[in-house]
Design a protein around this motif. Structure first.
Motif, PDB file in Angstrom:
ATOM      1  N   SER A 124       0.829  -1.204   0.000  1.00 34.79           N
ATOM      2  CA  SER A 124       0.000   0.000   0.000  1.00 34.79           C
ATOM      3  C   SER A 124       0.863   1.253   0.000  1.00 34.79           C
ATOM      4  CB  SER A 124      -0.907   0.003   1.242  1.00 34.79           C
ATOM      5  OG  SER A 124      -0.126   0.040   2.425  1.00 34.79           O
ATOM      6  N   GLY A 125       0.231   2.384  -0.236  1.00 34.64           N
ATOM      7  CA  GLY A 125       0.893   3.668  -0.125  1.00 34.64           C
ATOM      8  C   GLY A 125       2.069   3.834  -1.063  1.00 34.64           C
ATOM      9  N   ALA A 126       2.981   4.731  -0.674  1.00 32.09           N
ATOM     10  CA  ALA A 126       4.155   5.025  -1.492  1.00 32.09           C
ATOM     11  C   ALA A 126       5.019   3.792  -1.684  1.00 32.09           C
ATOM     12  CB  ALA A 126       4.961   6.149  -0.852  1.00 32.09           C
ATOM     13  N   LEU A 127       5.135   2.956  -0.653  1.00 30.19           N
ATOM     14  CA  LEU A 127       5.959   1.755  -0.763  1.00 30.19           C
ATOM     15  C   LEU A 127       5.377   0.792  -1.786  1.00 30.19           C
ATOM     16  CD1 LEU A 127       8.389   0.148   0.210  1.00 30.19           C
ATOM     17  CD2 LEU A 127       6.976  -0.755   2.075  1.00 30.19           C
ATOM     18  N   GLY A 128       4.074   0.574  -1.746  1.00 26.51           N
ATOM     19  CA  GLY A 128       3.442  -0.326  -2.709  1.00 26.51           C
ATOM     20  C   GLY A 128       3.573   0.178  -4.133  1.00 26.51           C
ATOM     21  N   ARG A 129       3.374   1.489  -4.341  1.00 26.11           N
ATOM     22  CA  ARG A 129       3.505   2.055  -5.687  1.00 26.11           C
ATOM     23  C   ARG A 129       4.938   1.912  -6.198  1.00 26.11           C
ATOM     24  NH1 ARG A 129       0.650   6.247  -3.215  1.00 26.11           N
ATOM     25  NH2 ARG A 129       2.489   7.589  -3.246  1.00 26.11           N
ATOM     26  N   ALA A 130       5.890   2.167  -5.315  1.00 27.25           N
ATOM     27  CA  ALA A 130       7.297   2.088  -5.722  1.00 27.25           C
ATOM     28  C   ALA A 130       7.676   0.663  -6.096  1.00 27.25           C
ATOM     29  CB  ALA A 130       8.187   2.594  -4.594  1.00 27.25           C
ATOM     30  N   ARG A 131       7.236  -0.312  -5.343  1.00 27.27           N
ATOM     31  CA  ARG A 131       7.570  -1.712  -5.632  1.00 27.27           C
ATOM     32  C   ARG A 131       6.996  -2.134  -6.986  1.00 27.27           C
ATOM     33  NH1 ARG A 131       5.326  -5.400  -2.092  1.00 27.27           N
ATOM     34  NH2 ARG A 131       6.969  -6.921  -2.559  1.00 27.27           N
ATOM     35  N   GLN A 132       5.772  -1.712  -7.245  1.00 27.83           N
ATOM     36  CA  GLN A 132       5.151  -2.047  -8.527  1.00 27.83           C
ATOM     37  C   GLN A 132       5.894  -1.386  -9.680  1.00 27.83           C
ATOM     38  OE1 GLN A 132       2.885  -4.191  -9.265  1.00 27.83           O
ATOM     39  NE2 GLN A 132       2.581  -3.657 -11.424  1.00 27.83           N
ATOM     40  N   ALA A 133       6.306  -0.137  -9.498  1.00 27.10           N
ATOM     41  CA  ALA A 133       7.040   0.579 -10.544  1.00 27.10           C
ATOM     42  C   ALA A 133       8.365  -0.100 -10.848  1.00 27.10           C
ATOM     43  CB  ALA A 133       7.278   2.024 -10.112  1.00 27.10           C
ATOM     44  N   VAL A 134       9.046  -0.594  -9.831  1.00 26.80           N
ATOM     45  CA  VAL A 134      10.327  -1.277 -10.046  1.00 26.80           C
ATOM     46  C   VAL A 134      10.122  -2.564 -10.827  1.00 26.80           C
ATOM     47  CG1 VAL A 134      12.258  -2.435  -8.903  1.00 26.80           C
ATOM     48  CG2 VAL A 134      11.396  -0.270  -8.009  1.00 26.80           C
ATOM     49  N   ARG A 135       9.110  -3.334 -10.474  1.00 26.30           N
ATOM     50  CA  ARG A 135       8.846  -4.584 -11.204  1.00 26.30           C
ATOM     51  C   ARG A 135       8.572  -4.307 -12.674  1.00 26.30           C
ATOM     52  NH1 ARG A 135       6.196  -6.047  -6.189  1.00 26.30           N
ATOM     53  NH2 ARG A 135       4.225  -5.182  -6.941  1.00 26.30           N
ATOM     54  N   GLN A 136       7.800  -3.273 -12.953  1.00 27.59           N
ATOM     55  CA  GLN A 136       7.486  -2.941 -14.340  1.00 27.59           C
ATOM     56  C   GLN A 136       8.721  -2.476 -15.100  1.00 27.59           C
ATOM     57  OE1 GLN A 136       4.330  -0.062 -13.829  1.00 27.59           O
ATOM     58  NE2 GLN A 136       2.753  -1.637 -13.630  1.00 27.59           N
ATOM     59  N   ALA A 137       9.572  -1.676 -14.450  1.00 30.73           N
ATOM     60  CA  ALA A 137      10.795  -1.202 -15.102  1.00 30.73           C
ATOM     61  C   ALA A 137      11.742  -2.359 -15.392  1.00 30.73           C
ATOM     62  CB  ALA A 137      11.485  -0.160 -14.214  1.00 30.73           C
ATOM     63  N   ARG A 138      11.847  -3.282 -14.458  1.00 31.84           N
ATOM     64  CA  ARG A 138      12.732  -4.423 -14.669  1.00 31.84           C
ATOM     65  C   ARG A 138      12.216  -5.326 -15.794  1.00 31.84           C
ATOM     66  NH1 ARG A 138      13.061  -6.196  -9.773  1.00 31.84           N
ATOM     67  NH2 ARG A 138      11.327  -7.675  -9.939  1.00 31.84           N
ATOM     68  N   ASP A 139      10.921  -5.578 -15.804  1.00 28.32           N
ATOM     69  CA  ASP A 139      10.340  -6.417 -16.863  1.00 28.32           C
ATOM     70  C   ASP A 139      10.551  -5.782 -18.234  1.00 28.32           C
ATOM     71  OD1 ASP A 139       9.504  -8.205 -14.940  1.00 28.32           O
ATOM     72  OD2 ASP A 139       7.416  -7.501 -14.911  1.00 28.32           O
ATOM     73  N   ALA A 140      10.527  -4.449 -18.292  1.00 27.18           N
ATOM     74  CA  ALA A 140      10.695  -3.742 -19.565  1.00 27.18           C
ATOM     75  C   ALA A 140      12.159  -3.534 -19.923  1.00 27.18           C
ATOM     76  CB  ALA A 140       9.973  -2.402 -19.512  1.00 27.18           C
ATOM     77  N   GLY A 141      13.079  -3.868 -19.013  1.00 26.91           N
ATOM     78  CA  GLY A 141      14.502  -3.678 -19.285  1.00 26.91           C
ATOM     79  C   GLY A 141      14.910  -2.221 -19.345  1.00 26.91           C
ATOM     80  N   LEU A 142      14.274  -1.390 -18.523  1.00 32.69           N
ATOM     81  CA  LEU A 142      14.569   0.039 -18.555  1.00 32.69           C
ATOM     82  C   LEU A 142      15.802   0.373 -17.714  1.00 32.69           C
ATOM     83  CD1 LEU A 142      10.973   1.556 -18.068  1.00 32.69           C
ATOM     84  CD2 LEU A 142      12.195   1.124 -20.211  1.00 32.69           C
ATOM     85  N   GLY A 143      16.560   1.363 -18.167  1.00 31.79           N
ATOM     86  CA  GLY A 143      17.647   1.919 -17.378  1.00 31.79           C
ATOM     87  C   GLY A 143      18.641   0.886 -16.891  1.00 31.79           C
ATOM     88  N   LEU A 144      18.850   0.847 -15.588  1.00 31.20           N
ATOM     89  CA  LEU A 144      19.845  -0.063 -15.042  1.00 31.20           C
ATOM     90  C   LEU A 144      19.390  -1.515 -15.047  1.00 31.20           C
ATOM     91  CD1 LEU A 144      18.659  -0.652 -11.980  1.00 31.20           C
ATOM     92  CD2 LEU A 144      19.702   1.553 -11.500  1.00 31.20           C
ATOM     93  N   TRP A 145      18.141  -1.753 -15.477  1.00 35.02           N
ATOM     94  CA  TRP A 145      17.653  -3.125 -15.656  1.00 35.02           C
ATOM     95  C   TRP A 145      17.822  -3.585 -17.108  1.00 35.02           C
ATOM     96  CZ3 TRP A 145      17.272  -4.492 -10.903  1.00 35.02           C
ATOM     97  CH2 TRP A 145      16.724  -3.641  -9.943  1.00 35.02           C
ATOM     98  N   ASP A 146      18.541  -2.808 -17.906  1.00 37.85           N
ATOM     99  CA  ASP A 146      18.774  -3.144 -19.312  1.00 37.85           C
ATOM    100  C   ASP A 146      19.175  -4.606 -19.442  1.00 37.85           C
ATOM    101  OD1 ASP A 146      19.560  -3.381 -21.934  1.00 37.85           O
ATOM    102  OD2 ASP A 146      20.967  -1.708 -21.889  1.00 37.85           O
ATOM    103  N   HIS A 147      18.392  -5.365 -20.190  1.00 37.06           N
ATOM    104  CA  HIS A 147      18.644  -6.795 -20.304  1.00 37.06           C
ATOM    105  C   HIS A 147      20.017  -7.098 -20.904  1.00 37.06           C
ATOM    106  CE1 HIS A 147      13.977  -7.223 -20.460  1.00 37.06           C
ATOM    107  NE2 HIS A 147      14.419  -7.115 -19.232  1.00 37.06           N
ATOM    108  N   ALA A 148      20.531  -6.178 -21.708  1.00 40.52           N
ATOM    109  CA  ALA A 148      21.826  -6.415 -22.352  1.00 40.52           C
ATOM    110  C   ALA A 148      23.001  -6.081 -21.440  1.00 40.52           C
ATOM    111  CB  ALA A 148      21.925  -5.589 -23.644  1.00 40.52           C
ATOM    112  N   GLY A 149      22.792  -5.224 -20.469  1.00 37.20           N
ATOM    113  CA  GLY A 149      23.896  -4.829 -19.593  1.00 37.20           C
ATOM    114  C   GLY A 149      23.405  -4.211 -18.311  1.00 37.20           C
ATOM    115  N   PRO A 150      22.747  -4.996 -17.443  1.00 37.16           N
ATOM    116  CA  PRO A 150      22.211  -4.447 -16.199  1.00 37.16           C
ATOM    117  C   PRO A 150      23.320  -4.021 -15.234  1.00 37.16           C
ATOM    118  CG  PRO A 150      22.064  -6.836 -16.185  1.00 37.16           C
ATOM    119  CD  PRO A 150      22.507  -6.443 -17.566  1.00 37.16           C
TER     120      PRO A 150
END
Length: 322
Positions: A229-255
């Motif tokens: 819930s709250g800010a913590l819940g939103r942040a956790r969901q955002a991280v999962r989505q960014a990682r699944d999409a390979g964004l930024g430091l989650w870049d699948h080619a060079g995390p």
């Protein structure tokens, strides 16, 4: 730049202030003294602000001394410097101050260390820095302001200052009319530019805080409500989505190979000292500080400072010895 808050020595935080201002002019003493124990002041210098809940790759940091590498530069050194390549290839080489790590943590780190670690860290640090600058500049433009009129909103959680005298905040543009965009902390997580770094009890500034920090301790096995819930819940969901999409430091080619706080504790020669709660589980125990890596996803890690661990023990949590 002069700092309004600073730490001249570890553990001692001091501030610098002026008599309160009105329209830029100093106010007379008769006006700034409210009563025998209250005065109004203005900061003399700038505040350092540490964004809560996030950890960006380091742009520069201090290298440890080693007599076998006398040419290592002193002070804060750019992570792209060759000295960092040498250090992060083997931070356990002979000559460094001893760093007592458990064998399992040391083995985990060795899988992330090597000749490419420093360059990888620097490569991810630059976009994170640029992203925050761009977010602030875009907010200035969108509000029709400039750098002299732009204002920043700071939302605090339980703790106000860190050990370096920096303000601990969720940071956003100051905006009176809704809707306000997400805080920079959340925007950076959603774009994959930073790693989540959740430290209890500074997990949500937008709910009513308990009068005592002990009252904020969740019951054993009852951490899911906090985690989802709250800010913590939103942040956790955002991280999962960014990682699944390979964004930024989650870049699948060079995390990102080495987490920012891992680089810091290796360089400072100071073993991890924060306990951990696994937010993905109905946890009833705090994990040992050197077992953080056993929780694979960083958004599932909720760190607890050692000084707060007894509060969890008193609430019924299992707390391993340090």
């Amino acid at each position: 730049m002069a700092k309004a808050l600073e730490q001249p020595v570890p553990g001692i935080t001091v501030g610098h202030a002026l008599l309160a201002r009105a329209n830029g002019a100093a106010q007379p003493v008769d006006r700034i003294v409210h009563d025998g124990d209250t005065i109004n002041i203005a900061a003399d210098g700038n505040f350092g602000v540490r964004l809560l809940g996030v950890d960006a790759p380091e742009v520069s940091f201090e290298l440890p001394r080693n007599p076998n590498f006398p040419d290592f530069p002193k002070g804060f050194v750019d992570i792209g410097d060759p000295a960092w390549t040498t250090f992060l290839t083997d931070p356990f080489a002979k000559g460094y101050q001893d760093l007592e790590l458990r064998s399992a943590l040391r083995a985990h780190l060795l899988t992330r260390l090597g000749p490419q670690t420093a360059a990888n860290h620097a490569a991810h640090a630059a976009p994170a820095t640029r992203a925050l600058k761009d977010m602030i500049k875009l907010d200035i433009t969108e509000q029709g302001l400039d750098e002299t009129t732009f204002k920043i909103r700071l939302a605090f959680a339980h703790e106000i200052l860190d050990r370096y005298g920096r303000l601990l905040c969720y940071v956003n543009r100051d905006q009176k009319q809704p809707p306000r965009p997400p805080a920079y902390n959340e925007r950076l997580l959603a774009a994959g530019h930073v790693v989540p770094y959740f430290i209890w009890p500074n997990v949500d500034p937008f709910v009513r805080q308990q009068d005592r920090v002990a009252d904020a301790v969740p019951a054993p096995g009852d951490v899911r409500a906090l985690a989802e819930s709250g800010a913590l819940g939103r942040a956790r969901q955002a991280v999962r989505q960014a990682r699944d999409a390979g964004l930024g430091l989650w870049d699948h080619a060079g995390p990102l190979m080495l987490l920012p706080f891992e680089l810091r504790f290796l360089a400072q020669r100071r073993a991890p000292d924060r306990y951990l709660i696994d937010l993905s589980d109905n946890a009833k125990e705090l994990l040992h500080p050197q077992s953080y890596f056993r929780v694979p996803n960083p958004e599932d890690r909720l760190f607890v400072n050692a000084e707060h661990a007894p509060l969890f023990g008193a609430k019924g949590w299992s707390v391993p010895p340090m």
